[in-house]
Design a protein around this motif. Structure first.
Motif, PDB file in Angstrom:
ATOM      1  N   HIS A  79       9.810  -0.689   1.771  1.00 55.57           N
ATOM      2  CA  HIS A  79       8.346  -0.465   2.198  1.00 55.57           C
ATOM      3  C   HIS A  79       7.743  -1.819   2.431  1.00 55.57           C
ATOM      4  CE1 HIS A  79       8.077   3.606   1.377  1.00 55.57           C
ATOM      5  NE2 HIS A  79       8.770   3.586   0.114  1.00 55.57           N
ATOM      6  N   THR A  84      11.519   4.578   4.967  1.00 55.39           N
ATOM      7  CA  THR A  84      10.456   4.643   5.954  1.00 55.39           C
ATOM      8  C   THR A  84       9.931   3.345   6.316  1.00 55.39           C
ATOM      9  OG1 THR A  84       9.013   4.835   4.230  1.00 55.39           O
ATOM     10  CG2 THR A  84      10.288   6.872   4.520  1.00 55.39           C
ATOM     11  N   LYS A 134       0.795  -1.323   0.055  1.00 55.39           N
ATOM     12  CA  LYS A 134       0.092   0.035   0.054  1.00 55.39           C
ATOM     13  C   LYS A 134       0.762   1.117   0.042  1.00 55.39           C
ATOM     14  CE  LYS A 134      -2.356  -1.963   3.257  1.00 55.39           C
ATOM     15  NZ  LYS A 134      -2.201  -3.105   3.207  1.00 55.39           N
ATOM     16  N   ILE A 135       1.660   1.603   0.929  1.00 54.69           N
ATOM     17  CA  ILE A 135       2.736   2.348   1.032  1.00 54.69           C
ATOM     18  C   ILE A 135       3.710   2.784  -0.318  1.00 54.69           C
ATOM     19  CG2 ILE A 135       4.410   3.814   2.211  1.00 54.69           C
ATOM     20  CD1 ILE A 135       3.299   2.361   4.838  1.00 54.69           C
ATOM     21  N   ASP A 160      13.426   7.758   7.571  1.00 54.65           N
ATOM     22  CA  ASP A 160      12.612   8.314   8.784  1.00 54.65           C
ATOM     23  C   ASP A 160      12.720   7.115   9.687  1.00 54.65           C
ATOM     24  OD1 ASP A 160      10.032   9.550   9.850  1.00 54.65           O
ATOM     25  OD2 ASP A 160       8.972   7.844   9.369  1.00 54.65           O
ATOM     26  N   HIS A 220      11.076   9.324  12.870  1.00 50.51           N
ATOM     27  CA  HIS A 220       9.859   8.224  12.523  1.00 50.51           C
ATOM     28  C   HIS A 220       8.414   9.032  12.743  1.00 50.51           C
ATOM     29  CE1 HIS A 220       8.848   3.757  13.482  1.00 50.51           C
ATOM     30  NE2 HIS A 220       7.679   4.243  12.850  1.00 50.51           N
ATOM     31  N   ASN A 231       9.191  -8.028  -4.843  1.00 46.77           N
ATOM     32  CA  ASN A 231       8.249  -8.530  -3.612  1.00 46.77           C
ATOM     33  C   ASN A 231       8.577 -10.139  -3.805  1.00 46.77           C
ATOM     34  OD1 ASN A 231       7.140  -6.209  -3.247  1.00 46.77           O
ATOM     35  ND2 ASN A 231       5.066  -6.882  -3.539  1.00 46.77           N
TER      36      ASN A 231
END
Ligand SMILES: NC(=O)c1ccc[n+]([C@@H]2O[C@H](COP(=O)([O-])OP(=O)(O)OC[C@H]3O[C@@H](n4cnc5c(N)ncnc54)[C@H](O)[C@@H]3O)[C@@H](O)[C@H]2O)c1
Ligand SMILES: O=C(O)[C@H](O)CO
Length: 321
Positions: A208, A236, A156-157, A262, A286, A177
């Motif tokens: 991600h 992130t 999703k992100i 992040d 974060h 993936n």
């Protein structure tokens, strides 16, 4: 019905809980709860709403608190939870997928741009009185237009980031993936590549995927060594997916061009960490999902999960793992 909440959360979540007749105790002190304190508190409650990944919802915790009707996480990541132990004990685990994807993708995008133009570093030079003399060859960044975005963990992100990068900079997308993401291939012309090819071909490589035993420490010396010298590394997802010493060395030895984080390893980052003074590095504490919209949405979903669990109903946003 009593619920223990490990942090101050947005009012909208608390209101929902109270309207459902849940008696809420929130730990609002600005300090981490020790694990024993969390167990002691949970022993007096029927449900736990856990914020952030600091407290481990591990087998020790779950066995000590096996009376809990639900553990509701106010996060999408659930790497701090022993999902198998929870399933064996019959404790449902809830999380908050989707509602924070846009905010977190914005954070990755922001870091990508900040690194490309050395923005955080230059901001700090001004604060130190070092605006300096204008020279056409000083403070140069790089442009992102048409550069290849590589996503490790295109969910999703990752998709939200890829759409932003396509819209803003027409960036072609490659991804790795465990399986194919056919929706992304159709929508964005994304191309699945083996892991090594992702490392070799990405101009911007953004992480991600979830933190799992497979992904822990995956971005190490060997991985950075395969990346382009001109590439930007963005994390992130979770700090434990990269080896921070190896990342520092890769930047110092110019094996890669820059990095935006992040999430760090460990968190919080030591203020003396040399990464904080490097021109091509941008670090945030974060704050991936830290927007009013995302945090309100997360609080609502966490409250909905908790209420369903207390009623013995299936959680609307259950961890399936
Ligand atoms: N910085 C922040 O504040 C912040 C905010 C939200 C989420 N996150 C992190 O982002 C992660 C992703 O969130 P999401 O909502 O996009 O999840 P998601 O489940 O939608 O996407 C994760 C993707 O990673 C892929 N994946 C999983 N394991 C993999 C592996 N070993 N190799 C390759 N791909 C793999 C999955 O197939 C999936 O497509 C979360 O688990 C969380 O750790 C961080
Ligand atoms: O996983 C998430 O939702 C964020 O990292 C906040 O913990």
């Amino acid at each position: 019905m009593k619920a223990f909440v490990t942090r101050k959360i947005p009012d909208v979540g608390l209101q929902l809980l109270r309207a459902a007749g849940v008696e809420v105790t929130a730990h609002t002190e600005k300090r981490e709860l020790a694990q024993e304190e969390l167990i002691t508190a949970c022993l007096r409650h029927d449900a736990l709403l856990s914020v952030g990944g600091r407290n481990k919802i591990d087998a020790v915790f779950l066995n000590a608190c096996s009376h809990l009707k639900v553990v509701s996480l106010m996060s999408v990541g659930y790497d701090n939870v022993d999902v198998v132990a929870a399933r064996e004990l019959g404790i449902p685990i809830g999380h908050t997928p989707g509602v924070l994807s846009n905010a977190t993708a914005d954070t990755a995008f922001l870091l990508m741009m900040a690194v490309a133009r050395k923005a955080f570093y230059l901001h700090n030079t001004i604060a130190r009185g070092e605006w300096g003399f204008f020279e056409p060859t000083r403070n140069l960044g790089v442009e992102l237009n048409g550069k290849t975005l590589g996503v490790f963990g295109l969910g999703k992100i990752g998709m939200a980031l890829a759409r932003k990068c396509r819209g803003a900079y027409d960036m072609p997308l490659i991804y790795h993936n465990r399986g194919r993401n056919e929706a992304a291939e159709q929508e964005l012309g994304a191309r699945w590549v083996p892991f090594d090819e992702l490392l070799r071909e990405s101009d911007v490589l953004s992480l991600h995927a979830a933190l799992t035993p497979e992904t822990k420490g995956l971005f190490n010396e060997a991985a950075f060594g395969k990346m382009k010298q001109s590439s930007i590394f963005i994390n992130t997802a979770r700090g434990a997916m990269h080896n921070e010493q190896h990342l520092l060395r890769a930047l110092q030895e110019e094996q890669i061009w820059g990095a935006g984080l992040d999430v760090t390893n460990p968190e919080p980052m030591d203020p003396d960490n040399p990464l904080l003074n490097m021109p091509n590095v941008a670090v945030l504490p974060h704050i991936g999902s830290a927007t009013v919209e995302a945090r309100n949405g997360m609080a609502v979903m966490a409250a909905q999960n908790l209420i369903a669990g207390l009623k013995g109903e299936p959680l609307p946003f259950a961890v399936k793992g």
